[in-house]
Design an enzyme around this catalytic site. Structure first.
Site, PDB file in Angstrom:
ATOM      1  N   GLY A 126      23.233  15.834  39.571  1.00 47.21           N
ATOM      2  CA  GLY A 126      22.171  14.863  39.084  1.00 47.21           C
ATOM      3  C   GLY A 126      21.187  14.899  40.555  1.00 47.21           C
ATOM      4  N   LYS A 127      20.440  16.125  40.133  1.00 43.79           N
ATOM      5  CA  LYS A 127      19.564  16.006  41.219  1.00 43.79           C
ATOM      6  C   LYS A 127      18.271  15.758  40.299  1.00 43.79           C
ATOM      7  CE  LYS A 127      19.156  20.726  40.136  1.00 43.79           C
ATOM      8  NZ  LYS A 127      20.891  21.395  39.685  1.00 43.79           N
ATOM      9  N   HIS A 138      50.818  35.309  23.109  1.00 37.76           N
ATOM     10  CA  HIS A 138      49.122  35.668  24.111  1.00 37.76           C
ATOM     11  C   HIS A 138      49.069  34.470  25.337  1.00 37.76           C
ATOM     12  CE1 HIS A 138      45.342  36.985  25.442  1.00 37.76           C
ATOM     13  NE2 HIS A 138      44.894  35.940  25.786  1.00 37.76           N
ATOM     14  N   GLU A 139      49.472  33.073  24.733  1.00 35.36           N
ATOM     15  CA  GLU A 139      49.185  31.965  25.625  1.00 35.36           C
ATOM     16  C   GLU A 139      50.394  31.674  26.583  1.00 35.36           C
ATOM     17  OE1 GLU A 139      46.292  30.501  25.975  1.00 35.36           O
ATOM     18  OE2 GLU A 139      45.081  31.767  24.529  1.00 35.36           O
ATOM     19  N   HIS A 193      50.199  34.154  29.391  1.00 37.41           N
ATOM     20  CA  HIS A 193      49.370  33.350  30.788  1.00 37.41           C
ATOM     21  C   HIS A 193      50.191  32.128  31.163  1.00 37.41           C
ATOM     22  CE1 HIS A 193      45.343  35.102  29.996  1.00 37.41           C
ATOM     23  NE2 HIS A 193      45.405  34.251  28.285  1.00 37.41           N
TER      24      HIS A 193
END
Ligand code: ADP
Ligand code: MG
Ligand code: ZN
Length: 614
Positions: A209-210, A426-427, A430
């Site tokens: 939010g700059k 694979h998942e 994890h």
């Protein structure tokens, strides 16, 4: 180009108009009957002619019965002579009234000139239209030195941003209130001789939010806001940047009190003279000009220069000297309360259900920036609209969280049965490692539906906003990251490319552990290389020199040791719970997605305690 063809059209239209009016000028409408000279002579002999008016070579004949005729006499010869040539005696037309009008007047001139003039006018008109095009292009080409800043004037109510459109960043707002007050009544401050800050630097990661906050300062103070991105200063022509800076400041001073906002100032404000291959002259000149302008303010000129960057570390120190950007405002990622507030701000203009629990969405979105949250609310509205609903429901928001995090689901991306199996293991790898290590983040969702660039994903969400991370947490995350890789090795005895992102992430964690956080025993408490400035290649290289080859080798050793240990941790867990791994993977192949509750039910019977997620 569009206006060009429109102009051609216009020219053609005018041509048509002229053409259709031409007969009016030449008087060919309602023209009396034309008779030959011999006919006229005959009429005169018969005494039917009352009056003849001579206009140039034209003869207008009024007959005794009141009707009119026209005719033409021979050029260069008088009427009487002509008639006599036709054998008419002088007495025969002695009774006629002959009026000779000198052919003057508008009509004559038009008649004389128009045939020549009309094409000429058309040509001139055509060139004029063309030249206008060229001129317009020229103005653009010549205007390249102008600032090109976008201006938001205080009376532009539609684009006005106020402080209460910006949520969360309370300290920043507090600091900026002073600036607002000064812009509102500069005299008050100048009267007691206060030196007003000239430059305010807004720092924060993208989307915090700059830009928004800078506009809010202008909105609150009710002053013109000149907005320009630093990269727009620099274009293909050398010297343009500096002249644009001059022009921007000149314009802003004329409109004072006002705000100049230079977005992404690091694009020109990088440290000078350290780049590889000699640096960019144009950029340096632009930066110099900004410095000159900042120094050149008269004390009574109430122009505030605001700038934003997400790389304060690479800024040239000259920019940060007192009297320049000496006010620095840091914007952090929003915490849970701020996230709730930001969600509410962006839900304002949309039809949202009464039952929406913004707190819960905020809980589920740690690490989201303001821009992410805005996009989350927007995605949810799109989702609701596509289902032909009139309002946004809680579930729309929840679904959109993943979309913002991972990119849209790619339902069309079909995995082959073999790929699906590998992806599932694979998942599951994890997820299982994450579930087994108390210090890792809890698993929120596992999926083998492709999303964005990932073929599958395991979504972990930290239980709260965290600012400090322990070594144990990093080691756990490292093991989780390698869980997929380990699982593939365990089940298929080989690796696929699917783990490459994981390996990259894991290596980054390991390297940070060693070089930034001092978490390696062998290296000890020191930072190696300049952390956080990899973009600035030239600098990085020179920094590296400050460490011996020996240290560099040691770093590599340590990184590799962390990686190997993590891999071993993951492998041990998977070996020990191979049965659970199978169960999770099979469920994934069957259903493609497992939510947190279901995952916890799967692992609980095996003594793996589900972790609490908020
Ligand atoms: P930055 O300039 O820091 O990259 P922006 O100001 O462009 O970020 O923010 C992008 C968008 O995100 C804003 O237009 C706004 O809609 C939203 N946003 C970011 N931070 C906030 C906040 N604190 N409150 C409300 N909206 C925010
Ligand atoms: Mg911005
Ligand atoms: Zn993975």
């Amino acid at each position: 180009m569009k206006s060009f063809s429109r102009n051609i059209l216009l020219a053609i239209l005018i041509l048509f108009l002229l053409a259709s009016f031409y007969p009016f000028f030449t008087g060919q409408f309602n023209q009396p009957e034309e008779i030959s000279l011999s006919g006229l002579v005959g009429d005169i002999k018969n005494g039917r002619v009352k009056e003849i008016t001579v206009e140039g070579d034209d003869l207008k004949i009024l007959l005794v019965d009141g009707s009119r005729r026209i005719s033409k006499k021979e050029t260069e010869v008088g009427l009487t002579e002509t008639l006599m040539n036709y054998g008419l005696s002088e007495q025969a037309f002695g009774g006629l009234t002959i009026t000779i009008k000198s052919p003057t007047g508008l009509k004559f001139w038009l008649l004389m000139i128009l045939p020549f003039l009309a094409p000429f006018v058309l040509i001139v008109l055509f060139f004029w239209l063309i030249s206008r095009q060229v001129q317009r292009a020229n103005v653009q080409a010549l205007g390249f030195g102008r600032s090109k800043a976008r201006l938001i004037t205080p009376d532009n109510k539609k684009d006005r941003v106020m402080f209460n459109d910006v949520a969360g960043v309370e300290e920043a707002k507090e600091e900026l209130k002073e600036i607002v007050e000064f812009l509102k009544s500069p005299k008050k401050f100048l009267a007691i001789g206060a030196r007003i800050p000239k430059g305010v630097l807004l720092m924060g990661v993208p989307g915090t939010g700059k830009t928004l906050l800078a506009r809010a300062v202008a909105g609150e103070a009710g002053v013109p806001f000149f907005h320009m991105s630093a990269s727009e200063f620099v274009e293909m022509f050398v010297g343009v940047g500096a002249s644009r800076v001059r022009d921007l400041f000149r314009t802003a001073k004329r409109a004072a009190p006002s705000i100049i906002f230079i977005d992404e100032i690091d694009a020109v404000g990088r440290q000078r003279g350290t780049g590889l291959g000699g640096g960019n002259d144009e950029r340096e000149q632009t930066l110099n000009q900004i410095l000159v302008e900042l120094d050149g303010f008269e004390p009574n000129e109430s122009v505030i220069v605001m700038a934003a960057t997400n790389r304060p570390d690479v800024l040239d120190p000259a920019l940060l000297r007192p009297g320049r950007f000496d006010r620095r405002v840091m914007l952090d990622l929003p915490d849970i309360k701020a996230r709730e507030a930001i969600l509410k701000i962006h839900a304002r203009g949309k039809l949202v259900s009464e039952e929406i629990n913004f707190r819960m969405i905020a809980e589920r979105t740690p690490g989201f920036s303001g821009a992410d949250l805005q996009s989350l609310v927007n995605e949810s509205a799109i989702f609701a609209a596509r289902q032909n609903r009139k309002e946004v429901l809680q579930n729309d928001l929840i679904v959109s969280i993943e979309k913002v995090l991972l990119g849209p689901e790619r339902k069309s991306y079909i995995l082959s049965p073999k790929e699906k199996k590998i992806s599932a293991y694979h998942e599951a790898g994890h997820a299982l490692v994450a579930a087994s290590l108390p210090e890792s983040d809890p698993v929120h969702k596992i999926s083998i539906i492709a999303r964005g660039k990932a073929a599958g994903y395991t979504l972990k969400v930290p239980p709260e906003d965290r600012h400090l991370f322990s070594k144990g947490h990093f080691l756990a995350e490292l093991a989780v990251a390698l869980g997929g890789y380990a699982s593939e090795k365990l089940m298929f005895k080989e690796f696929t490319t699917g783990a490459s992102n994981d390996l990259k992430a894991a290596t980054d964690i390991a390297r940070d552990l060693v070089t930034r956080y001092g978490m390696s025993e062998k290296i000890g408490p020191q930072v190696i290389g300049e952390a956080g400035a990899p973009v600035f290649l030239g600098r990085e290289l020179s920094m590296e020199r400050m460490h011996s080859e020996k240290v560099a080798a040691l770093v590599d050793d340590e990184v590799s040791r962390f990686m190997k240990n993590a891999y071993k941790t993951a492998m041990d867990i998977l070996n020990k719970h191979k049965n659970i791994l199978e169960i999770i993977a099979k469920r994934l192949i069957e259903k493609e997605t497992i939510e947190r509750e279901e995952f916890n039910e799967l692992i609980q019977p095996f003594g793996l305690a589900p972790k609490s997620v908020i």
